[in-house]
Design a protein around this motif. Structure first.
Motif, PDB file in Angstrom:
ATOM      1  N   PHE A  45      56.362 -10.770  67.614  1.00  0.00           N
ATOM      2  CA  PHE A  45      57.789 -10.455  67.542  1.00  0.00           C
ATOM      3  C   PHE A  45      58.622 -11.586  68.129  1.00  0.00           C
ATOM      4  CE2 PHE A  45      61.579  -8.859  69.700  1.00  0.00           C
ATOM      5  CZ  PHE A  45      62.265  -8.286  68.641  1.00  0.00           C
ATOM      6  N   HIS A  46      58.240 -12.072  69.301  1.00  0.00           N
ATOM      7  CA  HIS A  46      59.013 -13.127  69.954  1.00  0.00           C
ATOM      8  C   HIS A  46      58.933 -14.447  69.199  1.00  0.00           C
ATOM      9  CE1 HIS A  46      60.281 -10.650  73.231  1.00  0.00           C
ATOM     10  NE2 HIS A  46      59.036 -10.349  73.550  1.00  0.00           N
ATOM     11  N   VAL A  47      57.784 -14.747  68.612  1.00  0.00           N
ATOM     12  CA  VAL A  47      57.661 -15.963  67.801  1.00  0.00           C
ATOM     13  C   VAL A  47      58.567 -15.858  66.580  1.00  0.00           C
ATOM     14  CG1 VAL A  47      56.101 -17.303  66.322  1.00  0.00           C
ATOM     15  CG2 VAL A  47      55.363 -16.615  68.613  1.00  0.00           C
ATOM     16  N   GLU A  48      58.516 -14.718  65.902  1.00  0.00           N
ATOM     17  CA  GLU A  48      59.340 -14.520  64.707  1.00  0.00           C
ATOM     18  C   GLU A  48      60.825 -14.627  65.011  1.00  0.00           C
ATOM     19  OE1 GLU A  48      58.073 -10.718  63.256  1.00  0.00           O
ATOM     20  OE2 GLU A  48      56.109 -11.486  62.669  1.00  0.00           O
ATOM     21  N   ASN A  49      61.217 -14.270  66.224  1.00  0.00           N
ATOM     22  CA  ASN A  49      62.628 -14.329  66.625  1.00  0.00           C
ATOM     23  C   ASN A  49      62.968 -15.614  67.371  1.00  0.00           C
ATOM     24  OD1 ASN A  49      63.982 -11.690  65.846  1.00  0.00           O
ATOM     25  ND2 ASN A  49      62.012 -11.034  66.685  1.00  0.00           N
ATOM     26  N   ALA A  55      57.458 -15.601  74.102  1.00  0.00           N
ATOM     27  CA  ALA A  55      56.149 -15.508  73.442  1.00  0.00           C
ATOM     28  C   ALA A  55      55.072 -16.151  74.313  1.00  0.00           C
ATOM     29  CB  ALA A  55      56.191 -16.174  72.065  1.00  0.00           C
ATOM     30  N   TYR A  56      55.390 -17.288  74.910  1.00  0.00           N
ATOM     31  CA  TYR A  56      54.431 -17.976  75.773  1.00  0.00           C
ATOM     32  C   TYR A  56      54.090 -17.120  76.987  1.00  0.00           C
ATOM     33  CZ  TYR A  56      52.214 -21.560  78.609  1.00  0.00           C
ATOM     34  OH  TYR A  56      51.303 -22.260  79.370  1.00  0.00           O
ATOM     35  N   ILE A  57      55.094 -16.534  77.605  1.00  0.00           N
ATOM     36  CA  ILE A  57      54.866 -15.680  78.775  1.00  0.00           C
ATOM     37  C   ILE A  57      54.008 -14.471  78.401  1.00  0.00           C
ATOM     38  CG2 ILE A  57      56.012 -14.151  80.442  1.00  0.00           C
ATOM     39  CD1 ILE A  57      58.344 -16.270  80.383  1.00  0.00           C
ATOM     40  N   GLU A  58      54.310 -13.860  77.261  1.00  0.00           N
ATOM     41  CA  GLU A  58      53.513 -12.717  76.788  1.00  0.00           C
ATOM     42  C   GLU A  58      52.068 -13.145  76.527  1.00  0.00           C
ATOM     43  OE1 GLU A  58      54.228  -9.449  76.322  1.00  0.00           O
ATOM     44  OE2 GLU A  58      56.294  -9.605  76.974  1.00  0.00           O
ATOM     45  N   ALA A  59      51.896 -14.315  75.905  1.00  0.00           N
ATOM     46  CA  ALA A  59      50.549 -14.819  75.617  1.00  0.00           C
ATOM     47  C   ALA A  59      49.791 -15.116  76.903  1.00  0.00           C
ATOM     48  CB  ALA A  59      50.622 -16.067  74.736  1.00  0.00           C
ATOM     49  N   LEU A  60      50.478 -15.693  77.873  1.00  0.00           N
ATOM     50  CA  LEU A  60      49.846 -15.986  79.159  1.00  0.00           C
ATOM     51  C   LEU A  60      49.430 -14.688  79.852  1.00  0.00           C
ATOM     52  CD1 LEU A  60      49.047 -18.270  81.067  1.00  0.00           C
ATOM     53  CD2 LEU A  60      51.320 -18.110  82.081  1.00  0.00           C
ATOM     54  N   ASN A  61      50.286 -13.682  79.801  1.00  0.00           N
ATOM     55  CA  ASN A  61      49.947 -12.381  80.385  1.00  0.00           C
ATOM     56  C   ASN A  61      48.739 -11.763  79.684  1.00  0.00           C
ATOM     57  OD1 ASN A  61      52.031 -12.487  82.256  1.00  0.00           O
ATOM     58  ND2 ASN A  61      53.445 -11.337  80.967  1.00  0.00           N
ATOM     59  N   LEU A  62      48.682 -11.880  78.370  1.00  0.00           N
ATOM     60  CA  LEU A  62      47.547 -11.340  77.627  1.00  0.00           C
ATOM     61  C   LEU A  62      46.266 -12.080  77.990  1.00  0.00           C
ATOM     62  CD1 LEU A  62      46.206  -9.499  75.588  1.00  0.00           C
ATOM     63  CD2 LEU A  62      47.077 -10.989  73.758  1.00  0.00           C
TER      64      LEU A  62
END
Length: 75
Positions: A45-49, A55-62
């Motif tokens: 979602f964040h990449v698309e927007n 998106a990077y923070i979400e990916a790092l958290n994952l």
């Protein structure tokens, strides 16, 4: 406002996430699998927007979550 991180940064983290998932997917329970899917959807979602920083923070958290799962499974 310019993004601090780039698409390539998110792509690199995504690659690392895929590796962690492939190596440990058989150890995930249903709730953990759902958490991974939800996090992935959020990243997309964040990449698309074009919110690459988020998106990077979400990916790092994952990635950190997957490492935690892996470490807990192999204690």
């Amino acid at each position: 406002m310019a993004n601090k991180y780039t698409d390539e940064d998110v792509l690199q983290l995504s690659y690392e996430i895929i590796q962690l998932i492939e190596q440990n997917i058989s150890c995930f329970n249903d709730d953990e699998t759902e958490n991974v899917i939800t996090s992935n959807d959020s990243i997309a979602f964040h990449v698309e927007n074009d919110n690459i920083d988020r998106a990077y923070i979400e990916a790092l958290n994952l990635k950190e979550y997957l490492i935690k799962l892996k470490n807990n499974k192999y204690k």
